[in-house]
Every structure is written in C-alpha cells, then in structure tokens.
Scaffold this motif. Structure first.
Motif, PDB file in Angstrom:
ATOM      1  N   ASP A 536       0.838  -1.199   0.000  1.00  0.00           N
ATOM      2  CA  ASP A 536       0.000   0.000   0.000  1.00  0.00           C
ATOM      3  C   ASP A 536       0.873   1.250   0.000  1.00  0.00           C
ATOM      4  O   ASP A 536       1.756   1.418   0.842  1.00  0.00           O
ATOM      5  CB  ASP A 536      -0.906  -0.013   1.235  1.00  0.00           C
ATOM      6  N   ARG A 541      -2.757   4.676  -5.092  1.00  0.00           N
ATOM      7  CA  ARG A 541      -4.059   5.331  -4.952  1.00  0.00           C
ATOM      8  C   ARG A 541      -4.197   6.518  -5.907  1.00  0.00           C
ATOM      9  O   ARG A 541      -5.290   6.824  -6.373  1.00  0.00           O
ATOM     10  CB  ARG A 541      -4.240   5.806  -3.508  1.00  0.00           C
ATOM     11  N   ASP A 552     -14.567   2.576  -1.382  1.00  0.00           N
ATOM     12  CA  ASP A 552     -13.388   2.393  -0.530  1.00  0.00           C
ATOM     13  C   ASP A 552     -12.468   1.307  -1.089  1.00  0.00           C
ATOM     14  O   ASP A 552     -11.981   0.443  -0.370  1.00  0.00           O
ATOM     15  CB  ASP A 552     -13.809   2.033   0.885  1.00  0.00           C
ATOM     16  N   ASP A 555      -8.777   0.927   0.445  1.00  0.00           N
ATOM     17  CA  ASP A 555      -8.761   0.483   1.841  1.00  0.00           C
ATOM     18  C   ASP A 555      -9.073  -1.010   1.930  1.00  0.00           C
ATOM     19  O   ASP A 555      -8.419  -1.752   2.674  1.00  0.00           O
ATOM     20  CB  ASP A 555      -9.768   1.287   2.664  1.00  0.00           C
ATOM     21  N   SER A 559      -6.134  -3.928   2.893  1.00  0.00           N
ATOM     22  CA  SER A 559      -6.333  -4.716   4.108  1.00  0.00           C
ATOM     23  C   SER A 559      -6.432  -6.205   3.823  1.00  0.00           C
ATOM     24  O   SER A 559      -6.527  -7.010   4.758  1.00  0.00           O
ATOM     25  CB  SER A 559      -7.596  -4.249   4.834  1.00  0.00           C
TER      26      SER A 559
END
Length: 805
Positions: A536, A541, A552, A555, A559
C-alpha cells in the motif's frame, strides 16, 4: 468449329494486350495479397503445432484446474485409481538477467522421456542423472547456450527437438526452481488406458477434461484472433483486387459483342461460346494465380519478421522457422483466384448467355451499358447494412464483428455510385458556362465505368482511416496508461532473493521508498491468471488506472479483504465490483475494482502483498520499484551500481522503460501499416486500369468537343480534373465509413479479441494526409491517359466521324 471459335476469341487479346496485362495483374494482386496472409498464418500455426509436438503435448487430452493449480495429492489419487497420467508444471524462472519458460515433467513417463534420455546419454550423462540433484535441464541449443551462461548449478543438455525459449526438466527440479513443491499446472491423459476405470468426472470433478482435438496450446488459442484479423485484411485486399478484374472482364466481353454476333450467325451454339469463354478465363486465372503465389511468397517472407514482432509484443509468442511452401496456402491461393475470377465474371457471362443473336456491337462506353441502376445498387447496399446490423445485434464475438464490418463496407460500396451521381447532378445544376456543364455531365456519364474502381478506392481509404484511427487511439491511450502504471522513478531487478533483501534494507536506510513487486501464476476457469501482490502506497491510490471501483476500493484491497482485476478478466468472465473471485482453494475475495491493462491478453489480479504471501509464502523477491526525486535519479542509479554487482540492464529509469515500451508498441503494428499501404496501392492500380481500359471508348465522346474548338491540352486537363473530382468525392465519403470501422475495431473487435475496450480519438491531420494521398493517386492514375490524349493525332479524332454509324 471449336478450334476456329477459340482462335477468334483469343485474337482479342492480341489486339488489346493492355487489357490482358490488366486482367492478369488484377488477379495476381488479389491472389498475391491473399496468399501472403495465408502463408503467414500457416507458418505461424505450424510453428505452434511444432512446438506443442516437440513438448510432447500434441494429440493428448488434458485435465486442467478450473481455478488455481492441481495439488500433488490429487494427482496421486488419480494414479492410484489406475489412470495413466503425465504431470506437467509450467512457469517462468529467472537466472541472472534472463527469464526462461520452464516445463517440469515426469521423466519416467512423459511422452518426451525417451528423447530426453537419449539426448542425455549422447552428452555423456546417464538418464538417471536428470533425476538426482542438482538435476539436469534440457533445451534447444540456442536456449541452452543462454542457460549455461546464466547459471552454473544445473547442467544443461542440448536437444534440437525442443522449441526455442523453453527449458524442460524433471518435475522435482522445476518445482524447486518455481517454488511450487505441491502443485501442478495440468495433467496429460496418456493413451492405452486400462478398460473399466472409474470416470475422471467422478474422481476429480474440480478438473476440466479437454479432449485432444480441443487441447491446442495456449499460444494457438491466444493468437487465433490475430490470425483472424490478418485473414480479414487479406480478404479485403482480395476483394479490392477483384474490382479490377470485374471491370476488365466486362469491357473485354463488351468489345467482343460484334465477334460474338458473327460467330453465332455462323452457327456456333451459345453454350459452346460460353464454355470457351469460361475456359479462357480459367487459363488466365491459373496463370495469374501462379504469378500471385510467387508474389505472395515474397511479400510473406518480407512481412514475417514484423508478424513475429507483433506476436511477441501482443502475446509473447514467436514464429520459429522460415517461410515454407505449404500445400495448404498454395491450393487456397489458386482456388481463391479461380473462384474470384468466375465470381467477378458472373454478371458478364450471364449477360452474354442472354445476349440476342442480332444485338448490335457496342459503340458506346462500357459504363453506359451498365446493367444495374444506381438505385438498385443502393437498395442492395441498404440490405447488406441491415443484415450486418442484425448480426451484431443478435450475436457476439469476433466472427460476428467481422461479419458486421464486411456487411457495412459492402453496403457502403454499393451506395457509392448513387451518392456520387447525386453529387455530380447537384454540381451540374450549379455550373456556369458550357465547358463546366459538359465536364459535370461527362463525369456523370463516365461514372458507371469508374464505379468499381471508386468502390475499391472507398474500401481502401476507409480501411486506412479506420485502422489508422484505431492504432493512433491505441497509442495515445497506451501512452497515458504508461504514465499511470509506471509511476516509480527507478526499476531494479536483483539477481537473487538474498541480494534483493540486501538491496531493500540498504535503500530503506537511504530513505528511499521501496515497492516490492511479486506475483504468483495460477489458473482461473482453465485460463492463465497472474496474481500480483502490492504494498500500500499513495502512488497506487493516485496513479493506478481504475475503470470501475467501489468507494473504498484501496482500503479494502490494502487490508486483504478484496482484490482488483484487470479489464480482460472482468469482461471474459462477466465480473464487476462486488463479484466474488476464487484465487485458489479456500481463497475467495470480492472484486473491489477493475483496472485497464493494455497489451496483456491474459487475466490479472492484484491483492495486498501480505495476503499473497500468506497463501504463497515462498515467492521470489527480486523486483522493486523505487520512488525518488526526479533530480536524484541518476545519482541513485550510480550509487546502487557502486554498492551492488548488478548487470547494467537490471536497473532502468522510468523514461527508459517508457521508451522501450513505445518502441515495442510501434513495431507491433508494422504489419498493419504494411497491409494498409498494400491495399491502398491495389486501389490506386484499380483506378489506373479503369481509366486505361476506358481510354479507347472515350474518343466518341471527346471528338465532338474537340471539333467544337476545345484543344487536346484542355481535354487532357479535363481528364485529370475529372479523376480528381471522383477521387475527392470518394475520399470525403470514405471518412464516415472509416470512422464506423474504427469504432467497431475499438469497441467490438478489440473487446472480443483481447478483452479491452479503447476510447476513440479523432486525428484530422491524418485524414488530411490521406485525402492528399488519394488525390495524388488520382493524378497518377489519370496522367497516362491524359498524356496520350494531349498527344493524340487529330486524324484519329476525325476517324470517329468517318466511322460513325
């Protein structure tokens, strides 16, 4: 009687050698381009089949996993059930700076086992040495040389029977190199199974049985769309060439109407005359077909390296070997030539069959004897376009897309005479002066004789506009996509995992952001799937080219609760954000987003690196993207080279990667540009032959105008201007047809062939350049007839009045 009639028919060509040359040239051009495409396709498919046979997988059924890989335990259960199976593990292994496709097999029962054992013994080693550590690798001599240079741990045996670029090893060694000790890619079902065994469908319901006839290599399946594209181009060129043939045949039969009337009056039956004309046409077609095959062979040999580059750029495939004279494409070329010649002559031969015995010989231009009106032609065009729309509405896929394209282009070509005739009528109404009115009216009178050549020009220009717009749109999109995907400033490839770990630790100590790039190859629904693990970072992004995503998306994906998939995988399996994708047994994740992935024909997914390592812990860690200040790039690269022993090509900056990628892209479409140019050249030749064959028939229309005081030089200029008017009108009408073609290629053909949809951009400067090229072709085509007209003897013009009936 038959011999005398045949000599009389053939005497026409002695008096009109230019017509004979035009007919042979038209057929040879049509046959040559078609044969070139078929020769390239045949050579490529033979290369795929040869590679499959060399690897021992040809002619055998397969068991492939729907998702993931086949566990070794499942293979053991099937063997204990009595089934004779040969396990195969495939993947990519990297030694030093080179990557190799490796194929792990059971050296005791794989179909290639005897050949591998013989090769090992010929090299001074026993067959069992390949089964004992450190293992032995088998490869083509060219690949073996690279392997021996790149690594010294595993001895390499040269075997010319293996395809280039692929290494073969025992399953134990391949699983060690690929770090997949408990999985297989697929199972080969060997022949001579014991009768009465339990069905495979019951023993392993999660495995898909692919029959031998359908078990083509992945390369052959992936490239089928490319070869279909080539075939469509060849068919277009063939159709353009037939326009030359049809016009020449119609003119030759019309000029012999007086002879036909005489022969029939002397008692020669019509069926005999028709048979003689058919035999004459078959002989000419056979001669032209042989010439076309020779030309097609030369064209194919010249284009084969570019085709190889295209296949390598799009699919990672290659055509191994030189061009061969194969019976398949030779027979296809001759059959297409004969069939095309008779198809082009059908209307003329039918008119000859129905010709009354007292019909007067033609004294007017062949165009004025046209049997079909422009309205009828337009009606047929509307029917063709309607049929194409029906096909694309009810059916999907490549064949439906090409059927729609063919119908639309045929319909537009049939509409062309009516549209140009309407435009010429409007021009005549606005003309001022006798000379201008005559020029408009005479141009319209000559339109039927020029319509076939103009149709050929329309199709060629539309193909150039459509394909050019598609390639330029693709390049523009690809460039922007590269800017998004290649956001790291420096890309580094370590030579080993140990060196990779040292590099990452050193870079972190320097304050450099390191993005590890690891991947795992698996299968989904029987097709290859590459799963990337990412760390990440804000760069993902900000830059990643998402086409559709949940709110989302990053995210969830970071995760490990969701994944991203490329557009190809989404379209192929009807997946969208919210769908569930199974990456392996017990590993199911929802799709959080879909991203563009141009240039890749296979499916791809992205998960968090932590989640990937949890399921596949032993992945190589050698590829890194580094984020750095653009002004510090050169210093960073220099520091890494000083600190670590890296080959020069293992460290590249972002600009270099982009330049290389665009160079590969441009080379990928060289074959498309070449075929475009050839098609346009054939259309220009069709225009030239139409003007030349109409030359002798034009004198009765030009002589009265000359007698009224218009000089020969003015008449010659009018001929060039007429050609320019017709070419300009055709080019203007080709623009909307070309844009329709571009839209279909981008939104239908590309989606069906590759799995991605491209936005369409407009390039007016390219259209202007093509428009000027069409005008230049028109001037060149009209130059010779105009020159002959400017230098014609006035006595020849006066003979028109002396011979007038």
């Amino acid at each position: 009687m038959t011999g005398a009639a045949l000599l009389a028919i053939l005497s026409h060509w002695r008096r009109h050698p230019l017509q004979l040359a035009t007919l042979i040239a038209g057929l040879a051009l049509a046959a040559g381009l078609w044969s070139a495409v078929q020769a390239i396709n045949a050579e490529a498919r033979a290369s795929y089949a040869r590679a499959s046979e060399q690897l021992g997988t040809a002619g055998l059924a397969r068991l492939v996993p729907e998702t993931g890989s086949i566990p070794i335990a499942r293979y053991a259960e099937l063997r204990r059930s009595g089934w004779r199976l040969a396990p195969v593990l495939e993947g990519v292994v990297r030694f030093d700076r080179h990557s190799f496709d490796i194929m792990g097999v059971d050296l005791l029962q794989h179909p290639q086992a005897p050949a591998l054992a013989e090769a090992a013994e010929a090299g001074g080693a026993t067959a069992l040495e390949a089964l004992r550590p450190p293992g032995r690798i088998f490869a083509h001599p060219e690949t073996a040389a690279l392997l021996s240079e790149a690594q010294k741990t595993h001895p390499v045996t040269r075997l010319a029977a293996l395809p280039r670029g692929i290494a073969m090893a025992d399953l134990s060694l391949a699983s060690q190199l690929l770090r997949q000790p408990y999985s297989l890619s697929y199972l080969l079902v060997l022949p001579e199974q014991t009768p009465g065994l339990a069905p495979l469908a019951g023993l392993a319901p999660e495995l898909k049985h692919i029959p031998a006839r359908a078990a083509a290599s992945d390369t052959a399946r992936l490239t089928e769309s490319f070869h279909l594209n080539l075939t469509a181009f060849g068919l277009l060129s063939f159709a353009v060439g037939l326009f030359i043939v049809q016009g020449t045949i119609a003119l030759s039969l019309e000029q012999r109407r007086g002879m036909i009337r005489t022969l029939r009056s002397l008692g020669v039956p019509m069926h005999l005359l028709s048979g003689l004309f058919a035999a004459e046409l078959a002989a000419i077609a056979l001669l032209a077909g042989i010439a076309g095959l020779a030309g097609g062979y030369l064209v194919a040999a010249a284009l084969l390296p570019d085709v190889n580059a295209t296949l390598a750029g799009l699919y990672g495939a290659s055509v191994d070997g030189s061009l061969s004279l194969r019976p398949g494409w030779v027979i296809s070329g001759l059959a297409m030539t004969l069939g095309g010649a008779f198809l082009a002559s059908t209307q003329s031969l039918f008119a000859l069959w129905r010709l009354p015995i007292l019909a007067a010989p033609a004294t007017r231009a062949r165009g004025q004897q046209a049997s079909q009106s422009h309205v009828t032609s337009a009606f047929c065009g509307a029917a063709a376009i309607t049929a194409g729309l029906t096909v694309i509405y009810f059916f999907q896929g490549l064949v439906a897309g090409f059927a729609f394209l063919g119908a639309v282009m045929l319909g537009a070509a049939l509409f062309l005479p009516l549209l140009i005739s309407t435009g010429l009528s409007l021009g005549a109404r606005m003309a001022k002066g006798a000379m201008a009115e005559w020029l408009w009216a005479d141009t319209r009178a000559q339109l039927p004789g020029m319509s076939l050549a103009l149709m050929a020009l329309l199709l060629a220009l539309a193909a150039n506009i459509g394909v050019g717009t598609m390639v330029s749109s693709f390049r523009l999109t690809f460039t922007g996509w590269l800017d998004q995907r290649l956001f790291a400033e420096v890309y580094v490839t370590a030579t080993s995992d140990e060196q990779g770990a040292e590099l990452a630790h050193w870079l972190e100590a320097q304050g450099i952001t390191v993005l590890s790039r690891r991947y795992h190859d698996t299968r989904f629904k029987g097709a290859p799937l590459r799963v990337y693990g990412f760390e990440d970072d804000e760069a993902y992004r900000t830059n990643w080219p998402l086409l559709d995503a949940l709110p989302d998306v990053w995210d969830q994906t970071a995760s490990g609760e969701a994944l991203l998939i490329n557009e190809q995988l989404a379209r192929r399996h009807m997946l969208a954000p919210g769908s569930i994708l199974e990456l392996g047994p017990g590993w199911r994740l929802p799709v959080a987003g879909v991203y563009s992935d141009y240039g890749n024909p296979n499916g791809q997914a992205m998960v968090s690196l932590r989640a990937l390592l949890q399921h596949v812990p032993s992945l190589p860690n050698r590829n890194f993207g580094l984020r750095a200040d653009p002004q510090e790039i050169s210093g960073l690269i220099k520091s890494i080279r000083q600190e670590f022993d890296f080959p020069r090509e293992n460290i590249t900056d972002q600009a270099t990667v982009k330049t290389r990628s665009l160079a590969v892209f441009d080379r990928t479409f060289v074959i498309t540009a070449a075929l475009n140019l050839l098609t346009l050249g054939v259309a220009g030749f069709a225009l030239l032959t139409s003007l030349l064959t109409l030359w002798s028939q034009r004198l009765p229309q030009l002589a009265p105008v000359w007698a009224m005081g218009v000089t020969r030089r003015q008449l010659a200029a009018a001929e060039v201007l007429r050609s320019l008017m017709l070419a300009a009108g055709t080019a203007v009408l080709a623009l909307p047809l070309g844009l329709v073609l571009a839209w279909v290629l981008l939104s239908v053909i590309n989606v069906a062939a590759f799995g991605w949809k491209l936005p369409m951009y407009l390039f007016p400067l390219d259209w202007l350049r093509l428009f000027m090229l069409a005008l230049l072709a028109a001037v060149i085509a009209a130059a010779l007839p105009a020159w002959r007209l400017s230098r014609i003897d006035p006595a020849d013009l006066l003979k028109v009045f002396a011979n007038e009936r």
